[in-house]
Design a protein around this motif. Structure first.
Motif, PDB file in Angstrom:
ATOM      1  N   GLY A  10      15.977 -57.800  37.166  1.00  0.00           N
ATOM      2  CA  GLY A  10      16.396 -58.803  36.192  1.00  0.00           C
ATOM      3  C   GLY A  10      17.905 -58.779  36.016  1.00  0.00           C
ATOM      4  O   GLY A  10      18.466 -57.738  35.663  1.00  0.00           O
ATOM      5  N   PHE A  13      21.087 -60.599  30.566  1.00  0.00           N
ATOM      6  CA  PHE A  13      21.984 -59.735  29.792  1.00  0.00           C
ATOM      7  C   PHE A  13      21.600 -58.264  29.925  1.00  0.00           C
ATOM      8  O   PHE A  13      22.458 -57.407  30.156  1.00  0.00           O
ATOM      9  N   ALA A  14      20.316 -57.964  29.781  1.00  0.00           N
ATOM     10  CA  ALA A  14      19.898 -56.554  29.782  1.00  0.00           C
ATOM     11  C   ALA A  14      20.261 -55.896  31.114  1.00  0.00           C
ATOM     12  O   ALA A  14      20.933 -54.852  31.155  1.00  0.00           O
ATOM     13  N   ASP A  34      16.772 -60.137  41.226  1.00  0.00           N
ATOM     14  CA  ASP A  34      16.222 -61.185  40.349  1.00  0.00           C
ATOM     15  C   ASP A  34      15.413 -62.165  41.180  1.00  0.00           C
ATOM     16  O   ASP A  34      15.805 -62.513  42.295  1.00  0.00           O
ATOM     17  N   LYS A  35      14.307 -62.605  40.616  1.00  0.00           N
ATOM     18  CA  LYS A  35      13.490 -63.544  41.393  1.00  0.00           C
ATOM     19  C   LYS A  35      14.076 -64.946  41.378  1.00  0.00           C
ATOM     20  O   LYS A  35      13.760 -65.766  42.234  1.00  0.00           O
ATOM     21  N   ASN A  42      18.250 -66.153  31.320  1.00  0.00           N
ATOM     22  CA  ASN A  42      18.086 -67.403  30.579  1.00  0.00           C
ATOM     23  C   ASN A  42      19.407 -67.956  30.050  1.00  0.00           C
ATOM     24  O   ASN A  42      19.456 -69.088  29.583  1.00  0.00           O
ATOM     25  N   PRO A  59      20.011 -74.411  25.109  1.00  0.00           N
ATOM     26  CA  PRO A  59      21.323 -74.066  24.559  1.00  0.00           C
ATOM     27  C   PRO A  59      21.416 -72.612  24.130  1.00  0.00           C
ATOM     28  O   PRO A  59      20.548 -72.109  23.421  1.00  0.00           O
ATOM     29  N   HIS A  60      22.488 -71.951  24.552  1.00  0.00           N
ATOM     30  CA  HIS A  60      22.732 -70.558  24.168  1.00  0.00           C
ATOM     31  C   HIS A  60      24.054 -70.454  23.419  1.00  0.00           C
ATOM     32  O   HIS A  60      25.114 -70.733  23.986  1.00  0.00           O
ATOM     33  N   ILE A  61      23.967 -70.041  22.177  1.00  0.00           N
ATOM     34  CA  ILE A  61      25.153 -69.915  21.326  1.00  0.00           C
ATOM     35  C   ILE A  61      25.344 -68.445  21.013  1.00  0.00           C
ATOM     36  O   ILE A  61      24.425 -67.784  20.502  1.00  0.00           O
ATOM     37  N   ASP A 217      11.243 -61.313  44.263  1.00  0.00           N
ATOM     38  CA  ASP A 217      10.384 -60.717  43.240  1.00  0.00           C
ATOM     39  C   ASP A 217      10.261 -59.221  43.514  1.00  0.00           C
ATOM     40  O   ASP A 217       9.937 -58.829  44.651  1.00  0.00           O
ATOM     41  N   PHE A 218      10.513 -58.412  42.496  1.00  0.00           N
ATOM     42  CA  PHE A 218      10.443 -56.955  42.649  1.00  0.00           C
ATOM     43  C   PHE A 218       9.123 -56.507  43.276  1.00  0.00           C
ATOM     44  O   PHE A 218       9.084 -55.623  44.141  1.00  0.00           O
ATOM     45  N   GLU A 238       3.380 -57.471  33.164  1.00  0.00           N
ATOM     46  CA  GLU A 238       3.355 -57.762  34.604  1.00  0.00           C
ATOM     47  C   GLU A 238       3.579 -56.472  35.404  1.00  0.00           C
ATOM     48  O   GLU A 238       2.936 -56.239  36.429  1.00  0.00           O
ATOM     49  N   ARG A 339      14.290 -58.586  26.426  1.00  0.00           N
ATOM     50  CA  ARG A 339      13.322 -59.369  25.663  1.00  0.00           C
ATOM     51  C   ARG A 339      11.920 -59.290  26.265  1.00  0.00           C
ATOM     52  O   ARG A 339      10.932 -59.211  25.549  1.00  0.00           O
ATOM     53  N   TYR A 346      14.667 -61.243  20.926  1.00  0.00           N
ATOM     54  CA  TYR A 346      16.011 -60.757  20.680  1.00  0.00           C
ATOM     55  C   TYR A 346      17.014 -61.844  21.014  1.00  0.00           C
ATOM     56  O   TYR A 346      16.857 -62.552  22.011  1.00  0.00           O
ATOM     57  N   ASN A 347      18.077 -61.930  20.200  1.00  0.00           N
ATOM     58  CA  ASN A 347      19.212 -62.747  20.585  1.00  0.00           C
ATOM     59  C   ASN A 347      20.027 -62.014  21.646  1.00  0.00           C
ATOM     60  O   ASN A 347      19.854 -60.806  21.846  1.00  0.00           O
ATOM     61  N   MET A 348      20.958 -62.759  22.243  1.00  0.00           N
ATOM     62  CA  MET A 348      21.742 -62.161  23.332  1.00  0.00           C
ATOM     63  C   MET A 348      22.471 -60.898  22.877  1.00  0.00           C
ATOM     64  O   MET A 348      22.488 -59.893  23.590  1.00  0.00           O
TER      65      MET A 348
HETATM   66  P1  FAD Z   1      16.294 -62.719  30.592  1.00  0.00           P
HETATM   67  O1  FAD Z   1      17.559 -63.473  30.363  1.00  0.00           O
HETATM   68  O2  FAD Z   1      15.011 -63.452  30.504  1.00  0.00           O
HETATM   69  O3  FAD Z   1      16.403 -62.015  32.019  1.00  0.00           O
HETATM   70  C1  FAD Z   1      15.300 -61.419  32.661  1.00  0.00           C
HETATM   71  C2  FAD Z   1      15.427 -61.694  34.139  1.00  0.00           C
HETATM   72  O4  FAD Z   1      14.420 -60.921  34.821  1.00  0.00           O
HETATM   73  C3  FAD Z   1      15.176 -63.143  34.509  1.00  0.00           C
HETATM   74  O5  FAD Z   1      16.318 -63.671  35.160  1.00  0.00           O
HETATM   75  C4  FAD Z   1      13.956 -63.095  35.426  1.00  0.00           C
HETATM   76  O6  FAD Z   1      14.031 -64.018  36.492  1.00  0.00           O
HETATM   77  C5  FAD Z   1      14.005 -61.668  35.930  1.00  0.00           C
HETATM   78  N1  FAD Z   1      12.695 -61.153  36.351  1.00  0.00           N
HETATM   79  C6  FAD Z   1      11.561 -61.079  35.621  1.00  0.00           C
HETATM   80  N2  FAD Z   1      10.560 -60.542  36.349  1.00  0.00           N
HETATM   81  C7  FAD Z   1      11.072 -60.263  37.572  1.00  0.00           C
HETATM   82  C8  FAD Z   1      10.536 -59.710  38.773  1.00  0.00           C
HETATM   83  N3  FAD Z   1       9.244 -59.330  38.849  1.00  0.00           N
HETATM   84  N4  FAD Z   1      11.348 -59.575  39.848  1.00  0.00           N
HETATM   85  C9  FAD Z   1      12.642 -59.978  39.793  1.00  0.00           C
HETATM   86  N5  FAD Z   1      13.208 -60.509  38.682  1.00  0.00           N
HETATM   87  C10 FAD Z   1      12.438 -60.656  37.587  1.00  0.00           C
HETATM   88  N6  FAD Z   1      20.065 -65.981  22.161  1.00  0.00           N
HETATM   89  C11 FAD Z   1      21.203 -66.106  21.418  1.00  0.00           C
HETATM   90  O7  FAD Z   1      21.842 -65.096  21.085  1.00  0.00           O
HETATM   91  N7  FAD Z   1      21.666 -67.338  21.043  1.00  0.00           N
HETATM   92  C12 FAD Z   1      21.041 -68.492  21.386  1.00  0.00           C
HETATM   93  O8  FAD Z   1      21.490 -69.579  21.034  1.00  0.00           O
HETATM   94  C13 FAD Z   1      19.841 -68.386  22.173  1.00  0.00           C
HETATM   95  N8  FAD Z   1      19.171 -69.496  22.524  1.00  0.00           N
HETATM   96  C14 FAD Z   1      18.054 -69.386  23.295  1.00  0.00           C
HETATM   97  C15 FAD Z   1      17.411 -70.570  23.680  1.00  0.00           C
HETATM   98  C16 FAD Z   1      16.272 -70.496  24.463  1.00  0.00           C
HETATM   99  C17 FAD Z   1      15.596 -71.771  24.864  1.00  0.00           C
HETATM  100  C18 FAD Z   1      15.758 -69.227  24.862  1.00  0.00           C
HETATM  101  C19 FAD Z   1      14.512 -69.148  25.698  1.00  0.00           C
HETATM  102  C20 FAD Z   1      16.390 -68.062  24.474  1.00  0.00           C
HETATM  103  C21 FAD Z   1      17.551 -68.129  23.689  1.00  0.00           C
HETATM  104  N9  FAD Z   1      18.244 -66.977  23.312  1.00  0.00           N
HETATM  105  C22 FAD Z   1      19.383 -67.093  22.550  1.00  0.00           C
HETATM  106  C23 FAD Z   1      17.805 -65.637  23.702  1.00  0.00           C
HETATM  107  C24 FAD Z   1      18.442 -65.174  25.012  1.00  0.00           C
HETATM  108  O9  FAD Z   1      18.047 -66.033  26.050  1.00  0.00           O
HETATM  109  C25 FAD Z   1      17.967 -63.757  25.282  1.00  0.00           C
HETATM  110  O10 FAD Z   1      18.306 -62.873  24.242  1.00  0.00           O
HETATM  111  C26 FAD Z   1      18.528 -63.158  26.566  1.00  0.00           C
HETATM  112  O11 FAD Z   1      18.611 -64.085  27.615  1.00  0.00           O
HETATM  113  C27 FAD Z   1      17.618 -62.011  26.971  1.00  0.00           C
HETATM  114  O12 FAD Z   1      18.168 -61.352  28.082  1.00  0.00           O
HETATM  115  P2  FAD Z   1      17.205 -60.463  28.976  1.00  0.00           P
HETATM  116  O13 FAD Z   1      18.067 -59.860  30.008  1.00  0.00           O
HETATM  117  O14 FAD Z   1      16.387 -59.570  28.117  1.00  0.00           O
HETATM  118  O15 FAD Z   1      16.146 -61.490  29.606  1.00  0.00           O
END
Ligand code: FAD
Length: 372
Positions: A10, A13-14, A34-35, A42, A59-61, A217-218, A238, A339, A346-348
């Motif tokens: 993935g 952010f994380a 990343d897949k 996101n 939208p991401h703020i 995909d992992f 998963e 998340r 969680y927010n970003m």
């Molecule tokens: P993700 O960004 O979901 O990253 C996980 C990644 O893992 C993905 O790219 C996915 O493709 C990859 N992955 C999963 N499974 C596999 C696999 N088996 N093999 C390979 N890759 C894989 N937060 C804010 O602070 N402000 C905002 O305004 C805001 N707006 C949002 C609006 C929407 C519509 C959504 C859905 C979320 C919003 N968020 C917002 C939250 C924000 O998107 C998340 O906090 C942040 O993106 C989470 O990061 P993450 O790394 O945990 O997950």
């Protein structure tokens, strides 16, 4: 076959924060998988065919109260000051949400002062002994009419269930105000990355010690990889092949459109709690400050199927997650974060903080200040 210190699944952010820290500060070798065909998860943004910067997944703020998170990300981007404001389309009017003094006065034609509005809320708020659900939160604060007009329909569309069936955390996130403050967030740091999120991610992960493997995909490659530790930011259920069943997520369909007008709506986001199948329309130029003769907007349609976006906060889902968490805790060299990895909304900034906290633990440092 190359051996890696860490495989990170993935590149949101994380995963990207952990890849960046472990590579640049601890000299670790990383395979970042990343897949999707891009980094950023996101929060990914890109120029569409008309050259307008859009957010592919809605939208991401960026907003945070954490100086450490802000200082950390500031190493990879400059910022554009931006305070988010949202209007809701209710009874043919566009009104500020979160509900404030202007919302109530404009909706009902009153001319309350702040003190009068506080008294009004007390008079219409319904006493709820034990606030458990998202309905309880709102009806106890602002009464049934405002709940019906601003929250009930929106929440039903967004989550596919009535607010009376949803944990209180969903609507607790939205404050009620008796003043005229119409900002959606009140955090100390509210900005957009000046060149967009993807450019910020590129600066984080374009490093010699980080190998990127996109569109992969992992699951498909895991048996061919050689590594010491795994950081997993995909869905935790998963990872364990859904052995206890699927954790429910709410998804979204995004309808992106470009219009041949420079300006579409008064603010970047307008909510539609009661009309239409979509929940909201976003106009990106109002978020990014981009100048362009056309404008791009996105309609969001909530749905059950599709990419997992929102963990559904219901007690039975929390209980199911706890069973997966127990399995996760039994794997000392696999770290679940983000998340999807921790099944939590969680927010970003919260995800960045969670990733920095895991980084601290992995390299054995004490404070968050030291980690950034
Ligand atoms: P993700 O960004 O979901 O990253 C996980 C990644 O893992 C993905 O790219 C996915 O493709 C990859 N992955 C999963 N499974 C596999 C696999 N088996 N093999 C390979 N890759 C894989 N937060 C804010 O602070 N402000 C905002 O305004 C805001 N707006 C949002 C609006 C929407 C519509 C959504 C859905 C979320 C919003 N968020 C917002 C939250 C924000 O998107 C998340 O906090 C942040 O993106 C989470 O990061 P993450 O790394 O945990 O997950």
């Amino acid at each position: 076959m190359q051996h890696y210190d860490y495989v990170i699944v993935g590149a949101g952010f994380a995963g990207s924060v952990l890849a960046e820290r472990l590579a640049s500060q601890a000299g670790k070798t990383i395979l970042l998988i990343d897949k999707r065909s891009h980094i950023g998860g996101n929060a990914y943004d890109c120029l569409n065919e008309d050259g307008i910067l859009i957010h592919q997944y809605g939208p991401h703020i960026f907003h945070t109260n954490s100086p450490e998170v802000f200082a950390y990300l500031s190493q990879f981007t400059e910022w554009r000051p931006y305070e988010h404001r949202v209007l809701a389309s209710v009874d043919g009017k566009l009104l500020p949400i979160p509900i404030n003094l202007d919302t109530v006065n404009q909706l009902y034609g009153y001319s309350f002062t702040s003190e009068e509005l506080a008294d009004y809320f007390k008079s219409v708020g319904e006493p709820v002994e034990d606030i458990r659900t998202s309905e309880d939160v709102v009806v106890s604060q602002v009464g049934r009419d405002l709940y019906e007009k601003f929250f009930r329909g929106y929440t039903r569309k967004q989550w596919g269930v009535d607010p009376s069936q949803l944990d209180k955390m969903v609507t607790s996130r939205i404050p009620t105000r008796t003043n005229q403050d119409d900002r959606y967030f009140t955090d100390e740091f509210q900005y957009m990355p000046l060149q967009g999120y993807t450019k910020m991610f590129e600066k984080m992960v374009d490093q010699p010690c980080i190998h990127q493997l996109l569109s992969t995909d992992f699951k498909e490659v895991k048996d061919q990889l050689s590594f010491d530790e795994l950081i997993y930011t995909g869905p935790v259920d998963e990872y364990f092949d859904y052995c206890y069943g699927k954790l429910p997520y709410r998804s979204l369909r995004f309808d992106h459109q470009t219009l041949d007008v420079a300006d579409y709506q008064p603010v970047s986001v307008v909510n539609y709690p009661n009309d239409h199948a979509y929940t909201r329309i976003t106009e990106y130029k109002k978020l990014t400050g981009q100048e362009h003769p056309k404008t791009s907007i996105t309609f969001e349609y909530p749905q059950d199927e599709g990419d997992p976006y929102y963990p559904v906060p219901r007690p039975e889902n929390a209980a199911l997650y706890r069973r997966y968490k127990q399995l996760a805790d039994e794997q000392p060299s696999v770290h679940f974060v983000g998340r999807l990895g921790t099944y939590r909304y969680y927010n970003m900034d919260q995800v960045v903080a969670q990733a920095l906290t895991l980084y601290k633990k992995l390299v054995g440092i004490e404070s968050l200040q030291e980690a950034v």
